[in-house]
Every structure is written in C-alpha cells, then in structure tokens.
Design a protein around this motif. Structure first.
Motif, mmCIF file in Angstrom:
data_model
loop_
_atom_site.group_PDB
_atom_site.id
_atom_site.type_symbol
_atom_site.label_atom_id
_atom_site.label_comp_id
_atom_site.label_asym_id
_atom_site.label_seq_id
_atom_site.Cartn_x
_atom_site.Cartn_y
_atom_site.Cartn_z
ATOM 1 N N ILE A 263 0.479 2.451 -3.724
ATOM 2 C CA ILE A 263 -0.784 3.186 -3.752
ATOM 3 C C ILE A 263 -0.639 4.607 -3.225
ATOM 4 O O ILE A 263 -1.100 5.558 -3.862
ATOM 5 N N ILE A 264 0.023 4.778 -2.083
ATOM 6 C CA ILE A 264 0.088 6.114 -1.466
ATOM 7 C C ILE A 264 1.498 6.695 -1.450
ATOM 8 O O ILE A 264 1.776 7.642 -0.710
ATOM 9 N N VAL B 170 0.840 -1.203 0.000
ATOM 10 C CA VAL B 170 0.000 0.000 0.000
ATOM 11 C C VAL B 170 0.875 1.253 0.000
ATOM 12 O O VAL B 170 0.649 2.187 -0.783
ATOM 13 N N MET B 171 1.891 1.249 0.849
ATOM 14 C CA MET B 171 2.766 2.425 0.933
ATOM 15 C C MET B 171 3.529 2.647 -0.366
ATOM 16 O O MET B 171 3.643 3.785 -0.836
ATOM 17 N N VAL C 194 4.808 9.603 3.235
ATOM 18 C CA VAL C 194 5.190 8.238 2.872
ATOM 19 C C VAL C 194 6.590 8.225 2.284
ATOM 20 O O VAL C 194 7.459 7.480 2.736
ATOM 21 N N SER D 261 3.062 8.718 -3.308
ATOM 22 C CA SER D 261 3.200 10.135 -3.673
ATOM 23 C C SER D 261 2.994 11.093 -2.504
ATOM 24 O O SER D 261 3.328 12.275 -2.620
ATOM 25 N N GLN D 262 2.463 10.604 -1.408
ATOM 26 C CA GLN D 262 2.260 11.468 -0.248
ATOM 27 C C GLN D 262 3.604 11.730 0.439
ATOM 28 O O GLN D 262 4.350 10.793 0.718
#
Length: 126
Positions: A25-26, A21-22, A32, A28-29
C-alpha cells in the motif's frame, strides 16, 4: 493452545499485516522503500511489483494464523492449531530465507521470525 502461544501468534500475524501495508500500500513512499535497502526511486519502481506480491503473501499468512486462532477459540481446536502452526512455520521459514540471502537482514529476520517461532515452540511444548 495456550493463551501465551495464541498471543505470540496474533502479534506475529499483526506484524505481517503491517508488512502487507508497507509492501503493498505505501511502498512508494521513500521512507518505506529505504527500509528495504533501496537507494533511489528508480530502484523502488523496479521492485514495486515484487513488493506488492510479497505484501499479499504476508497478508495471506497473517489471515491464516488469525483464522486458526478463531478456530481454536470456537471449538475446532485441532484445525485451528494446524492452521496456526502452518502459518507460523511459513513465517519462520521466510525469516530464515531472508537472513540466508544477506546477513545484514538479521534484525529484520528476527522481527519476522521470532514471535511465530515462540508460538510454535509453546504449541510443541504442550
């Protein structure tokens, strides 16, 4: 396969789903990509395709372990144990590669590799 070994393997697999997930999926945050030691959005943009790929590797390892656990509990114990041990061994070896590339990744390596190592150790001890 003991329930404790299965528990360690399942938690290791779930951690690898979290890594998926890191990374896939996420990623770009900023909160993260900073966890991966990146210092700017530009660096994150360069690393993002590799992180996506790495995330899917982690997902596939996790799925292999979870399928192995399912096989252990549905009458195909030998095949299930083989799948679990293989998946966990890959996780441990990846953790060793991680820490060998940079000692500052020791904590991340322990998070990634300790639970699957415990699962394998319990299987071997039986």
């Amino acid at each position: 396969m003991s329930p404790l070994a299965q528990g360690f393997a399942v938690v290791a697999a779930l951690l690898h789903v979290l890594f998926f997930v890191m990374e896939s999926i996420i990623f770009s945050q900023p909160k993260v990509w900073r966890r991966f030691g990146l210092k700017s959005q530009a660096e994150a943009d360069v690393v993002k395709p590799m992180a996506l790929n790495q995330g899917f590797y982690n997902l596939f390892l996790a799925l292999g372990v979870l399928v192995g656990i399912a096989l252990v509990n549905t009458g195909s114990a030998a095949s299930g144990v083989a799948a679990v041990v293989f998946g966990c061994a890959c996780m441990v070896l990846a953790a060793l590669v991680l820490v060998s590339t940079n000692r500052r990744f020791l904590t991340a390596s322990l998070v990634q590799g300790l639970l699957p190592l415990l699962a394998i150790s319990l299987v071997v001890a039986q």
